[in-house]
Design a protein around this motif. Structure first.
Motif, PDB file in Angstrom:
ATOM      1  N   GLU A  81     -21.053  29.617  43.827  1.00 28.95           N
ATOM      2  CA  GLU A  81     -22.218  29.421  44.707  1.00 28.95           C
ATOM      3  C   GLU A  81     -22.368  30.548  45.728  1.00 28.95           C
ATOM      4  O   GLU A  81     -23.454  30.768  46.261  1.00 28.95           O
ATOM      5  CB  GLU A  81     -22.124  28.084  45.452  1.00 28.95           C
ATOM      6  N   CYS A  84     -25.157  33.031  45.337  1.00 29.19           N
ATOM      7  CA  CYS A  84     -26.475  32.665  45.887  1.00 29.19           C
ATOM      8  C   CYS A  84     -26.566  33.051  47.354  1.00 29.19           C
ATOM      9  O   CYS A  84     -27.605  33.548  47.808  1.00 29.19           O
ATOM     10  CB  CYS A  84     -26.737  31.176  45.707  1.00 29.19           C
ATOM     11  N   GLY A  88     -29.140  35.735  48.787  1.00 27.88           N
ATOM     12  CA  GLY A  88     -30.051  35.320  49.859  1.00 27.88           C
ATOM     13  C   GLY A  88     -30.022  36.289  51.030  1.00 27.88           C
ATOM     14  O   GLY A  88     -31.074  36.690  51.549  1.00 27.88           O
ATOM     15  N   GLN A 111     -30.128  40.829  41.132  1.00 24.83           N
ATOM     16  CA  GLN A 111     -30.002  39.565  40.404  1.00 24.83           C
ATOM     17  C   GLN A 111     -29.372  39.781  39.033  1.00 24.83           C
ATOM     18  O   GLN A 111     -28.533  38.983  38.604  1.00 24.83           O
ATOM     19  CB  GLN A 111     -31.373  38.892  40.272  1.00 24.83           C
ATOM     20  N   GLN A 115     -25.862  38.172  37.880  1.00 27.22           N
ATOM     21  CA  GLN A 115     -25.742  37.358  36.662  1.00 27.22           C
ATOM     22  C   GLN A 115     -24.622  37.871  35.770  1.00 27.22           C
ATOM     23  O   GLN A 115     -23.833  37.090  35.238  1.00 27.22           O
ATOM     24  CB  GLN A 115     -27.075  37.352  35.894  1.00 27.22           C
ATOM     25  N   GLN A 118     -21.261  37.034  37.374  1.00 28.72           N
ATOM     26  CA  GLN A 118     -20.961  35.608  37.235  1.00 28.72           C
ATOM     27  C   GLN A 118     -20.521  35.283  35.814  1.00 28.72           C
ATOM     28  O   GLN A 118     -19.569  34.520  35.621  1.00 28.72           O
ATOM     29  CB  GLN A 118     -22.177  34.765  37.620  1.00 28.72           C
TER      30      GLN A 118
END
Length: 126
Positions: A81, A84, A88, A111, A115, A118
């Motif tokens: 998390e 994110c 942000g 982004q 990705q 992750q």
């Protein structure tokens, strides 16, 4: 079509604004301070290194030397998390420095990188 206004000066400013927020973030600050250190000198070196990464990504310039995937894989485990939270803060800082079209271009690259990281950190067996 409007010309991009992405410059080295704006990337440097992004590094200053973004990493000031990261250093003070409750969760991200701890992870980054543990990985980088807490001295201003170490943070300046990190901002320069990551600024060079973004110079290469956005302008095809810079002298980035490193393996960002390896650096993230070697970190102690942290909650997914937090990507994110990182994105942000990054978007918030982009909007302070860049116009909306350049913000969108840079954010899309960030982004995609997030990705990929992750996927490698949480879905691939190491």
């Amino acid at each position: 079509m409007k010309m991009s206004q992405i410059t080295q000066e704006k990337i440097d400013k992004l590094m200053d604004v973004f990493y000031a927020k990261i250093r003070n973030h409750r969760e991200l600050g701890e992870i980054f301070n543990n990985a980088i250190g807490t001295s201003d000198e170490k943070w300046e070196a990190h901002k320069k290194k990551i600024g060079n990464f973004w110079m290469g990504m956005l302008l095809g310039e810079g002298d980035y030397q490193g393996n960002p995937m390896k650096a993230h894989i070697e970190l102690p485990p942290f909650p997914r998390e937090l990507f994110c939270a990182w994105l942000g803060l990054f978007e918030e800082c982009l909007k302070q420095i860049f116009d909306p079209s350049d913000t969108q271009i840079i954010l899309q690259k960030a982004q995609m990188i997030a990705q990929r990281f992750q996927y490698m950190l949480y879905e691939v067996k190491h």
